[in-house]
Design an enzyme around this catalytic site. Structure first.
Site, PDB file in Angstrom:
ATOM      1  N   TYR A   1     -13.519   8.647 -12.438  1.00  0.00           N
ATOM      2  CA  TYR A   1     -13.564   7.339 -11.766  1.00  0.00           C
ATOM      3  C   TYR A   1     -14.242   6.300 -12.663  1.00  0.00           C
ATOM      4  O   TYR A   1     -13.747   5.186 -12.821  1.00  0.00           O
ATOM      5  CB  TYR A   1     -14.293   7.471 -10.426  1.00  0.00           C
ATOM      6  CG  TYR A   1     -14.243   6.229  -9.568  1.00  0.00           C
ATOM      7  CD1 TYR A   1     -13.058   5.851  -8.927  1.00  0.00           C
ATOM      8  CD2 TYR A   1     -15.368   5.436  -9.386  1.00  0.00           C
ATOM      9  CE1 TYR A   1     -13.009   4.705  -8.133  1.00  0.00           C
ATOM     10  CE2 TYR A   1     -15.329   4.296  -8.591  1.00  0.00           C
ATOM     11  CZ  TYR A   1     -14.147   3.941  -7.969  1.00  0.00           C
ATOM     12  OH  TYR A   1     -14.095   2.811  -7.188  1.00  0.00           O
TER      13      TYR A   1
ATOM     14  N   ASP B   1       3.952   3.158  -4.173  1.00  0.00           N
ATOM     15  CA  ASP B   1       2.885   3.742  -4.996  1.00  0.00           C
ATOM     16  C   ASP B   1       2.769   2.906  -6.264  1.00  0.00           C
ATOM     17  O   ASP B   1       3.665   2.930  -7.119  1.00  0.00           O
ATOM     18  CB  ASP B   1       3.259   5.198  -5.314  1.00  0.00           C
ATOM     19  CG  ASP B   1       2.217   5.893  -6.182  1.00  0.00           C
ATOM     20  OD1 ASP B   1       1.348   5.220  -6.756  1.00  0.00           O
ATOM     21  OD2 ASP B   1       2.303   7.138  -6.288  1.00  0.00           O
TER      22      ASP B   1
ATOM     23  N   ASP C   1       0.866  -1.183   0.000  1.00  0.00           N
ATOM     24  CA  ASP C   1       0.000   0.000   0.000  1.00  0.00           C
ATOM     25  C   ASP C   1       0.904   1.235   0.000  1.00  0.00           C
ATOM     26  O   ASP C   1       2.057   1.175   0.437  1.00  0.00           O
ATOM     27  CB  ASP C   1      -0.905   0.021   1.248  1.00  0.00           C
ATOM     28  CG  ASP C   1      -2.155   0.862   1.058  1.00  0.00           C
ATOM     29  OD1 ASP C   1      -3.252   0.274   0.943  1.00  0.00           O
ATOM     30  OD2 ASP C   1      -2.040   2.110   1.016  1.00  0.00           O
TER      31      ASP C   1
ATOM     32  N   SER D   1     -15.708  -2.010 -10.243  1.00  0.00           N
ATOM     33  CA  SER D   1     -16.749  -1.273  -9.528  1.00  0.00           C
ATOM     34  C   SER D   1     -18.028  -1.366 -10.341  1.00  0.00           C
ATOM     35  O   SER D   1     -17.981  -1.708 -11.535  1.00  0.00           O
ATOM     36  CB  SER D   1     -16.332   0.201  -9.413  1.00  0.00           C
ATOM     37  OG  SER D   1     -17.406   0.990  -8.943  1.00  0.00           O
TER      38      SER D   1
ATOM     39  N   ASN E   1      -5.994  -4.207  -6.253  1.00  0.00           N
ATOM     40  CA  ASN E   1      -7.156  -3.685  -5.525  1.00  0.00           C
ATOM     41  C   ASN E   1      -7.016  -2.214  -5.121  1.00  0.00           C
ATOM     42  O   ASN E   1      -8.005  -1.577  -4.768  1.00  0.00           O
ATOM     43  CB  ASN E   1      -7.364  -4.577  -4.282  1.00  0.00           C
ATOM     44  CG  ASN E   1      -8.298  -3.977  -3.274  1.00  0.00           C
ATOM     45  OD1 ASN E   1      -9.503  -3.927  -3.489  1.00  0.00           O
ATOM     46  ND2 ASN E   1      -7.746  -3.464  -2.168  1.00  0.00           N
TER      47      ASN E   1
HETATM   48  N1  LIG Z   1     -15.630   1.501  -0.927  1.00  0.00           N
HETATM   49  C1  LIG Z   1     -16.458   1.532  -1.975  1.00  0.00           C
HETATM   50  O1  LIG Z   1     -17.615   1.981  -1.860  1.00  0.00           O
HETATM   51  C2  LIG Z   1     -15.992   0.984  -3.298  1.00  0.00           C
HETATM   52  C3  LIG Z   1     -16.961   0.689  -4.271  1.00  0.00           C
HETATM   53  C4  LIG Z   1     -16.572   0.122  -5.480  1.00  0.00           C
HETATM   54  C5  LIG Z   1     -15.228  -0.143  -5.707  1.00  0.00           C
HETATM   55  N2  LIG Z   1     -14.303   0.180  -4.747  1.00  0.00           N
HETATM   56  C6  LIG Z   1     -12.912  -0.151  -5.030  1.00  0.00           C
HETATM   57  O2  LIG Z   1     -12.482  -1.064  -4.048  1.00  0.00           O
HETATM   58  C7  LIG Z   1     -11.043  -1.010  -3.953  1.00  0.00           C
HETATM   59  C8  LIG Z   1     -10.635  -1.004  -2.509  1.00  0.00           C
HETATM   60  O3  LIG Z   1     -11.077   0.204  -1.938  1.00  0.00           O
HETATM   61  P1  LIG Z   1     -11.576   0.316  -0.422  1.00  0.00           P
HETATM   62  O4  LIG Z   1     -13.027   0.482  -0.465  1.00  0.00           O
HETATM   63  O5  LIG Z   1     -10.961  -0.750   0.379  1.00  0.00           O
HETATM   64  O6  LIG Z   1     -10.975   1.746  -0.089  1.00  0.00           O
HETATM   65  P2  LIG Z   1      -9.829   2.193   0.943  1.00  0.00           P
HETATM   66  O7  LIG Z   1      -9.633   3.635   0.672  1.00  0.00           O
HETATM   67  O8  LIG Z   1     -10.165   1.715   2.293  1.00  0.00           O
HETATM   68  O9  LIG Z   1      -8.552   1.368   0.420  1.00  0.00           O
HETATM   69  C9  LIG Z   1      -7.869   1.679  -0.771  1.00  0.00           C
HETATM   70  C10 LIG Z   1      -6.390   1.531  -0.470  1.00  0.00           C
HETATM   71  O10 LIG Z   1      -5.654   1.757  -1.690  1.00  0.00           O
HETATM   72  C11 LIG Z   1      -4.479   2.485  -1.331  1.00  0.00           C
HETATM   73  N3  LIG Z   1      -3.980   3.194  -2.508  1.00  0.00           N
HETATM   74  C12 LIG Z   1      -4.621   4.167  -3.199  1.00  0.00           C
HETATM   75  N4  LIG Z   1      -3.831   4.595  -4.206  1.00  0.00           N
HETATM   76  C13 LIG Z   1      -2.677   3.865  -4.138  1.00  0.00           C
HETATM   77  C14 LIG Z   1      -1.484   3.845  -4.899  1.00  0.00           C
HETATM   78  N5  LIG Z   1      -1.305   4.670  -5.943  1.00  0.00           N
HETATM   79  N6  LIG Z   1      -0.503   2.974  -4.555  1.00  0.00           N
HETATM   80  C15 LIG Z   1      -0.679   2.134  -3.501  1.00  0.00           C
HETATM   81  N7  LIG Z   1      -1.787   2.113  -2.743  1.00  0.00           N
HETATM   82  C16 LIG Z   1      -2.780   2.973  -3.059  1.00  0.00           C
HETATM   83  C17 LIG Z   1      -4.935   3.433  -0.229  1.00  0.00           C
HETATM   84  O11 LIG Z   1      -3.848   3.897   0.549  1.00  0.00           O
HETATM   85  C18 LIG Z   1      -5.900   2.550   0.562  1.00  0.00           C
HETATM   86  O12 LIG Z   1      -5.273   1.899   1.641  1.00  0.00           O
HETATM   87  C19 LIG Z   1     -10.636   0.220  -4.762  1.00  0.00           C
HETATM   88  O13 LIG Z   1     -10.155  -0.192  -6.029  1.00  0.00           O
HETATM   89  C20 LIG Z   1     -11.939   0.995  -4.938  1.00  0.00           C
HETATM   90  O14 LIG Z   1     -11.913   1.785  -6.104  1.00  0.00           O
HETATM   91  C21 LIG Z   1     -14.660   0.714  -3.547  1.00  0.00           C
END
Ligand SMILES: NC(=O)c1ccc[n+]([C@@H]2O[C@H](COP(=O)([O-])OP(=O)(O)OC[C@H]3O[C@@H](n4cnc5c(N)ncnc54)[C@H](O)[C@@H]3O)[C@@H](O)[C@H]2O)c1
Length: 252
Positions: free
Chosen positions: A153, A61, A38, A140, A88
Site C-alpha cells: 500500500y 474496474d 465504481d 495517503s 479516488n
Molecule cells: N479510509 C482511510 O482510512 C483512508 C486513508 C488514506 C487514504 N485512503 C484512500 O482514500 C480513497 C477512498 O477510500 P475510502 O476510504 O472512501 O474507502 P472505501 O473502501 O469506502 O471506498 C473505495 C472505493 O473504491 C472502489 N474500488 C476499489 N478498487 C476499485 C477498482 N479497481 N475499480 C473501481 N473501483 C474500485 C471500492 O469499490 C470502493 O467503493 C482510497 O484511494 C483510499 O486508498 C483511505
C-alpha cells in the site's frame, strides 16, 4: 465567491465508497456534471440518493484498460469530455513485506497506481485538446511515510504521489494541473475493514486516533472538500502538490 464547479464535468472513481460518495454529494450540491464510477454495483444507488444531481453512474474496474475505456465512453456520451478527473478508487491489503504474496502486490499496485495511470492516460488527450483540465488523486499519509503492515500500500500510494508530480511538470504548460490529497485515517468502510482485521479492533481504533495529533480521524466530507478544492479553479496556481488532510500526522 464565484461558483467554479457549476456545469463543470467531473469524473469520480471509487464513487460508491466513503470519500467518493461525499465528493459526489458536494459536487451535486454545487451543480457539477458528474460521472460516478465504481467496481461496486451500488454506485447506481447514487442516482436514487441524489435525485437532483446531474449524474451518470457506471460500473467498472479502473485497473483494467477496457473498463476504463467503457467508463469514459459512457460518461462522454452523456456530458462530453472529462474536465476534472478525481482518481479516488483505492484498495489495501495490510501486510508486512515478508507476508505479501506476488498476487497481493499486484492487486494493490493495480488498484491504486495502475488505476490512476489508466484513468489519467484516458483523460489527458481531451484535456490537451481543450488546453485545460485538472487531475486529482487520493493519496495517503502512506504516500509520504512508511507505516507498519502496509508494504504494498505504501509503495502504491508513493507511486501515486510521484506520478502526480511527474504529470504536473509534464503538462503544466498545457493548462493541466495535477495534485493529490494525503489523508490520514478516514471514517469509511475502508477503515472499518482495516480495524476489523486487527486482533483488538477497539484498541486499534484508539491507537489510530492517537497517532494523529488531533486525536481523531477524518470524516469523508473533510477529504472531499480538499479534493474538490484542488480539482477546481479555486486552486488555479496549485500543481504538483499533496495537500495533507491528516490532523497533523506527518507534521511531527
Ligand atoms: N479510509 C482511510 O482510512 C483512508 C486513508 C488514506 C487514504 N485512503 C484512500 O482514500 C480513497 C477512498 O477510500 P475510502 O476510504 O472512501 O474507502 P472505501 O473502501 O469506502 O471506498 C473505495 C472505493 O473504491 C472502489 N474500488 C476499489 N478498487 C476499485 C477498482 N479497481 N475499480 C473501481 N473501483 C474500485 C471500492 O469499490 C470502493 O467503493 C482510497 O484511494 C483510499 O486508498 C483511505
Amino acid at each position: 465567491m464565484q461558483n467554479v464547479i457549476k456545469d463543470r464535468i467531473f469524473m469520480v472513481t471509487g464513487a460508491a465508497g466513503g470519500v467518493g460518495r461525499a465528493v459526489v454529494k458536494q459536487l451535486a450540491e454545487q451543480g457539477a456534471k458528474i460521472i460516478a464510477t465504481d467496481i461496486a454495483e451500488n454506485v447506481h444507488d447514487l442516482a436514487k440518493d441524489f435525485p437532483e444531481a446531474s449524474l451518470v453512474t457506471v460500473v467498472g474496474d479502473v485497473s483494467k484498460s477496457s473498463d476504463v475505456e467503457n467508463i469514459f465512453n459512457v460518461g462522454e456520451e452523456k456530458f462530453g469530455p472529462v474536465e476534472s478527473l478525481i482518481s479516488n478508487a483505492g484498495y489495501m491489503i495490510g501486510k508486512a513485506l515478508h507476508e505479501t504474496s506476488e498476487e497481493d502486490w499486484d492487486a494493490v499496485m493495480s488498484g491504486n497506481a495502475k488505476s490512476f495511470f489508466l484513468c489519467a492516460k484516458r483523460a489527458l488527450p481531451n484535456m490537451l485538446k481543450a488546453g485545460k483540465g485538472s487531475i486529482t488523486a487520493t493519496g495517503s499519509i502512506s504516500s509520504v511515510v512508511g507505516l507498519p503492515s502496509q508494504a504494498a500500500y505504501c509503495a502504491s500510494k508513493g507511486a501515486v504521489l510521484q506520478l502526480v508530480r511527474q504529470l504536473a511538470v509534464e503538462y503544466a504548460a498545457n493548462g493541466i494541473r495535477v495534485n493529490a490529497v494525503g489523508p490520514g485515517a478516514i471514517n469509511t468502510p475502508f477503515l472499518t475493514r482495516y480495524l476489523a482485521g486487527l486482533p483488538d479492533p477497539e484498541a486499534g481504533a484508539k491507537a489510530v486516533k492517537d497517532a494523529h495529533p488531533m486525536k481523531r480521524w477524518a470524516e469523508p466530507e473533510e477529504v472531499a472538500t480538499s479534493l474538490i478544492f484542488l480539482a477546481s479553479d479555486n486552486a488555479a496556481f496549485v500543481t504538483g502538490h499533496i495537500l495533507m488532510v491528516d490532523g497533523g500526522y506527518v507534521a511531527g
